[in-house]
Design a protein around this motif. Structure first.
Motif, PDB file in Angstrom:
ATOM      1  N   THR A 142       0.726  -1.097  -0.385  1.00  0.00           N
ATOM      2  CA  THR A 142       0.350  -0.211  -0.073  1.00  0.00           C
ATOM      3  C   THR A 142       0.920   1.253  -0.068  1.00  0.00           C
ATOM      4  N   TYR A 143       1.576   1.334   0.961  1.00  0.00           N
ATOM      5  CA  TYR A 143       3.151   2.673   1.174  1.00  0.00           C
ATOM      6  C   TYR A 143       3.778   2.718  -0.439  1.00  0.00           C
ATOM      7  N   ARG A 144       3.184   2.724  -1.151  1.00  0.00           N
ATOM      8  CA  ARG A 144       4.406   2.514  -2.021  1.00  0.00           C
ATOM      9  C   ARG A 144       4.834   4.076  -2.407  1.00  0.00           C
ATOM     10  N   ARG A 145       6.323   4.572  -2.726  1.00  0.00           N
ATOM     11  CA  ARG A 145       7.262   5.970  -2.744  1.00  0.00           C
ATOM     12  C   ARG A 145       6.948   6.684  -3.646  1.00  0.00           C
ATOM     13  N   THR A 146       5.422   5.785  -4.391  1.00  0.00           N
ATOM     14  CA  THR A 146       6.165   6.833  -5.978  1.00  0.00           C
ATOM     15  C   THR A 146       5.722   7.901  -5.734  1.00  0.00           C
ATOM     16  N   GLY A 151       8.726  13.748  -5.803  1.00  0.00           N
ATOM     17  CA  GLY A 151       8.983  15.272  -4.866  1.00  0.00           C
ATOM     18  C   GLY A 151      10.657  14.863  -4.573  1.00  0.00           C
ATOM     19  N   LEU A 152      11.128  13.711  -4.569  1.00  0.00           N
ATOM     20  CA  LEU A 152      12.430  14.364  -5.065  1.00  0.00           C
ATOM     21  C   LEU A 152      13.645  13.871  -5.867  1.00  0.00           C
ATOM     22  N   ALA A 153      13.014  13.743  -7.175  1.00  0.00           N
ATOM     23  CA  ALA A 153      13.190  13.391  -8.434  1.00  0.00           C
ATOM     24  C   ALA A 153      13.356  15.573  -8.137  1.00  0.00           C
ATOM     25  N   HIS A 154      12.530  16.050  -8.001  1.00  0.00           N
ATOM     26  CA  HIS A 154      11.660  17.347  -8.483  1.00  0.00           C
ATOM     27  C   HIS A 154      13.493  18.574  -7.290  1.00  0.00           C
ATOM     28  N   GLU A 155      13.546  17.829  -6.241  1.00  0.00           N
ATOM     29  CA  GLU A 155      13.766  18.913  -5.100  1.00  0.00           C
ATOM     30  C   GLU A 155      15.486  18.243  -6.151  1.00  0.00           C
ATOM     31  N   LEU A 156      15.688  17.098  -6.455  1.00  0.00           N
ATOM     32  CA  LEU A 156      17.253  17.529  -7.353  1.00  0.00           C
ATOM     33  C   LEU A 156      17.881  18.195  -8.201  1.00  0.00           C
ATOM     34  N   GLN A 186      17.643   6.089  -2.795  1.00  0.00           N
ATOM     35  CA  GLN A 186      17.663   4.879  -1.095  1.00  0.00           C
ATOM     36  C   GLN A 186      16.197   4.988  -1.676  1.00  0.00           C
ATOM     37  N   THR A 187      14.674   5.958  -1.975  1.00  0.00           N
ATOM     38  CA  THR A 187      14.213   5.268  -1.874  1.00  0.00           C
ATOM     39  C   THR A 187      13.362   4.717  -2.918  1.00  0.00           C
ATOM     40  N   VAL A 188      13.905   4.341  -4.465  1.00  0.00           N
ATOM     41  CA  VAL A 188      14.100   4.140  -4.974  1.00  0.00           C
ATOM     42  C   VAL A 188      14.298   2.968  -5.321  1.00  0.00           C
ATOM     43  N   PHE A 189      14.818   2.030  -4.463  1.00  0.00           N
ATOM     44  CA  PHE A 189      15.377   1.116  -4.225  1.00  0.00           C
ATOM     45  C   PHE A 189      14.506   0.470  -2.826  1.00  0.00           C
ATOM     46  N   GLU A 190      13.744   1.159  -1.802  1.00  0.00           N
ATOM     47  CA  GLU A 190      13.410   1.034  -0.758  1.00  0.00           C
ATOM     48  C   GLU A 190      11.543   0.332  -1.226  1.00  0.00           C
ATOM     49  N   ASP A 191      11.414   1.763  -2.386  1.00  0.00           N
ATOM     50  CA  ASP A 191       9.818   0.568  -3.138  1.00  0.00           C
ATOM     51  C   ASP A 191      10.050  -0.447  -4.102  1.00  0.00           C
ATOM     52  N   LEU A 221       6.029   1.536 -15.393  1.00  0.00           N
ATOM     53  CA  LEU A 221       6.935   2.492 -15.561  1.00  0.00           C
ATOM     54  C   LEU A 221       7.072   2.507 -13.744  1.00  0.00           C
ATOM     55  N   GLN A 222       8.116   2.890 -13.208  1.00  0.00           N
ATOM     56  CA  GLN A 222       7.476   3.747 -11.808  1.00  0.00           C
ATOM     57  C   GLN A 222       7.443   5.397 -11.864  1.00  0.00           C
ATOM     58  N   THR A 223       8.498   5.927 -12.585  1.00  0.00           N
ATOM     59  CA  THR A 223       8.276   7.283 -12.804  1.00  0.00           C
ATOM     60  C   THR A 223       9.680   8.528 -13.610  1.00  0.00           C
ATOM     61  N   GLU A 224       8.933   9.383 -13.655  1.00  0.00           N
ATOM     62  CA  GLU A 224       9.800   9.866 -15.375  1.00  0.00           C
ATOM     63  C   GLU A 224       9.490  11.153 -14.188  1.00  0.00           C
ATOM     64  N   ALA A 225      11.133  11.827 -14.769  1.00  0.00           N
ATOM     65  CA  ALA A 225      12.082  12.643 -14.423  1.00  0.00           C
ATOM     66  C   ALA A 225      11.708  13.507 -14.959  1.00  0.00           C
ATOM     67  N   ASP A 226      13.002  14.809 -14.671  1.00  0.00           N
ATOM     68  CA  ASP A 226      13.517  15.898 -15.672  1.00  0.00           C
ATOM     69  C   ASP A 226      14.968  15.204 -16.164  1.00  0.00           C
ATOM     70  N   ALA A 227      15.458  15.299 -17.089  1.00  0.00           N
ATOM     71  CA  ALA A 227      16.413  14.056 -17.975  1.00  0.00           C
ATOM     72  C   ALA A 227      17.446  15.399 -17.249  1.00  0.00           C
ATOM     73  N   LYS A 228      17.617  15.885 -17.013  1.00  0.00           N
ATOM     74  CA  LYS A 228      18.834  16.861 -16.256  1.00  0.00           C
ATOM     75  C   LYS A 228      19.704  15.639 -14.770  1.00  0.00           C
ATOM     76  N   ILE A 229      18.590  15.480 -13.946  1.00  0.00           N
ATOM     77  CA  ILE A 229      19.084  14.538 -12.789  1.00  0.00           C
ATOM     78  C   ILE A 229      19.628  13.336 -13.352  1.00  0.00           C
ATOM     79  N   ALA A 230      19.887  13.205 -14.595  1.00  0.00           N
ATOM     80  CA  ALA A 230      19.960  11.831 -15.127  1.00  0.00           C
ATOM     81  C   ALA A 230      21.712  11.369 -14.744  1.00  0.00           C
ATOM     82  N   SER A 231      22.168  12.282 -14.963  1.00  0.00           N
ATOM     83  CA  SER A 231      23.653  12.561 -14.916  1.00  0.00           C
ATOM     84  C   SER A 231      23.629  12.242 -13.914  1.00  0.00           C
ATOM     85  N   ALA A 232      23.728  12.764 -12.262  1.00  0.00           N
ATOM     86  CA  ALA A 232      24.320  13.130 -10.985  1.00  0.00           C
ATOM     87  C   ALA A 232      23.034  11.288 -10.581  1.00  0.00           C
TER      88      ALA A 232
END
Length: 567
Positions: A142-146, A151-156, A186-191, A221-232
């Motif tokens: 139930t408590y998936r981390r999507t 949110g963390l992707a936006h923060e990054l 860490q959140t991706v691994f937990e999910d 598909l788990q999530t989609e984020a901005d491409a610029k965080i890919a390198s980090a």
């Protein structure tokens, strides 16, 4: 129903004649010594089951008992309690009736938890009794981390802004645990662990970074984020696995460990340069879940008895075949763990080592330093082993060394990429193995696939489509019309897929005297006739069809995997 009364679990179970007074006394003594919860002691001693405890509490408190396995939870209602609270109080919000909330509790007599939940929800609650193991499993689903991952992707993304970041310096920064990229991963691994994913794929696209999980063999598909965080993200993963962070033009492989909720997860990582950066694929190996026993891999009883008999012979080769991701390694390790006693020396030669098994000697092949399968295998034979596992029969030299080892008094396990059991001895001959060696050494070939199992929580009757009916009739003849067929509707337990978990589909070729004689003769058609005669129609297709008839999987799923081995 209001606040529950204070009751003693042991007394309830004795009153309801589920426990004897002597058993209660023994359990209380055990509890004093170990400090474990009394209910857990009853279950571990085999006095009562979890269900019996929950049902007894429900009767005593006059509340319903709910089997969460068959309860379709509404996620938005469950989220009225935060995950930490749900875990602490061992409780789940099951229903919003408008005036009250129905709450399932593993221990509905816990008055402190009851008071806290009422305070948090600001509403009266109706209790229901649920078993702890099902409650924890449902919390995981139930408590998936999507939302958290997004949110963390936006923060990054915000942290990186438009400015170029010196990732090398970032890597050395103290207090990095708080960096958004670390929290995100860490959140991706937990999910992924909660969703039972076997692989995580991180793929940079033109304008976005795509994160996908492979669950029961299918990508989601788990999530989609901005491409610029890919390198980090890629840089952080490379640092974790000790890869070269300056090399972006060549593929790299590595491994690392990550701790998820007190469980060590072994992660195998592969990076590859693609059009918009570097793509990362990670295989998750949960060391805590342990290695399956042979009785748990889903092999039919007759085949299992034959496999057990063959692996306990003093010598000979057993080959397990099938495409990548068909569960070959799981089957081989189940066999190894059965043979793993202090009287036997076992050596494995693998690329890479997937499962860690205590008490056996595992060697990782490394082409870079010319530590090849053949070289390690020849060296392993000088170590006086009883059993050898060769990860894969890749070339003629490895095949010949493995077959020779099987002739000279060793049990040899290995894998081969062939479509079915019958074509395996032929493939060994094509690889240049001498005919007499194949005939003398090879004892057994197991071909396998994995099919998804229908989710028990939402299984419902299904009318076969015409092409499904025809496929099943081809395998089961008139028996095909005598069964009730099922499919999963999709529910909160299986993430709407209708499937939960996988099981093996098998066929087996034993190298009996007629089959060996046909293999030695050099007449391919005579060998194929003898081999098919020995298997007597017990093919992968037949086993898949039997699983459909037994209500374990769907005709659609069985047909999907059967396309992989059709001529």
């Amino acid at each position: 129903m209001g606040r529950p009364e204070k009751v003693r679990l042991g007394e309830i179970l004795v009153q309801q004649k589920l426990l004897t007074p002597e058993q209660l006394k023994s359990a209380l003594d055990e509890q004093k010594k170990s400090g474990r919860r009394l209910g857990r002691v009853f279950i571990e001693k085999g006095y009562v089951s979890e269900e019996q405890i929950s049902e007894a509490l429900a009767r005593q408190l006059n509340v319903p008992y709910i089997n969460l396995k068959y309860y379709n939870l509404k996620r938005d209602v469950a989220l009225k309690l935060a995950e930490t609270q749900a875990r602490r109080f061992r409780a789940l919000v099951l229903e919003d009736t408008g005036e009250t909330y129905k709450v399932g509790m593993a221990d509905p007599t816990d008055l402190m938890a009851y008071d806290e939940i009422v305070k948090i929800l600001r509403r009266e609650i109706e209790l229901a009794a649920v078993t702890e193991s099902e409650l924890l499993r449902t919390i995981d689903q139930t408590y998936r981390r999507t939302e958290q991952i997004t949110g963390l992707a936006h923060e990054l993304e915000a942290e990186m802004g438009e400015v170029a970041v010196d990732f090398g310096a970032l890597a050395l920064t103290p207090g990095l645990e708080e960096a958004p990229v670390v929290k995100l991963l860490q959140t991706v691994f937990e999910d992924a662990v909660q969703a039972r994913a076997s692989d995580i794929h991180i793929e940079p696209q033109d304008r976005k970074l795509q994160i996908r999980f492979r669950i029961d063999g299918v990508l989601h598909l788990q999530t989609e984020a901005d491409a610029k965080i890919a390198s980090a993200v890629v840089l952080r993963l490379k640092l974790m696995s000790g890869l070269d962070i300056s090399e972006k033009r060549l593929p790299q492989d590595g491994r690392f460990n990550v701790k998820v909720r007190n469980t060590q997860i072994d992660v195998r990582i592969s990076t590859m340069p693609v059009q918009h950066g570097e793509s990362v694929a990670m295989r998750l190996l949960n060391q805590a879940s342990g290695i399956l026993g042979l009785e748990n891999i889903g092999m039919p009883a007759e085949m299992l008895a034959k496999l057990r008999e063959v692996i306990h012979r003093p010598s000979g080769m057993v080959l397990v075949t099938g495409p990548t991701g068909s569960g070959k390694t799981t089957t081989l390790y189940a066999a190894l763990s059965e043979l793993n006693t202090t009287e036997r020396k076992i050596i494995t030669v693998e690329d890479p080592v997937e499962y860690r098994l205590r008490g056996i000697n595992q060697v990782q092949v490394s082409e870079k330093i010319e530590l090849t399968f053949d070289r390690v295998l020849r060296s392993a034979l000088r170590q006086d082993p009883d059993v050898i596992l060769v990860g894969e029969m890749r070339d003629q030299a490895t095949v010949e060394t493995g077959l020779r080892a099987a002739i000279t008094g060793h049990v040899v396990f290995s894998t081969l990429h062939t479509n079915d059991a019958v074509s395996t001895p032929v493939r060994l001959l094509d690889m240049g193995a001498p005919r007499y060696m194949v005939a003398l050494s090879l004892q057994l070939v197991v071909a396998q696939r994995l099919v998804r199992i229908i989710c028990e929580s939402c299984a419902t009757g299904h009318k076969l489509l015409p092409h499904e009916h025809e496929w099943l009739r081809h395998e089961l003849r008139e028996d095909a019309d005598r069964h009730r067929y099922l499919r999963g509707k999709g529910c909160s337990h299986c993430n709407g897929t209708g499937y939960m978990g996988r099981t093996g589909v098998y066929e087996m070729l034993e190298m009996t005297v007629p089959v060996v004689e046909a293999a030695s003769s050099g007449d391919l058609s005579a060998f194929l006739r003898a081999a098919r005669g020995q298997m007597a129609g017990n093919t992968l297709r037949r086993h898949a069809a039997q699983l459909v008839a037994a209500g374990r999987t769907t005709a659609e799923e069985a047909m999907r995997i059967s396309h992989q081995f059709e001529d």
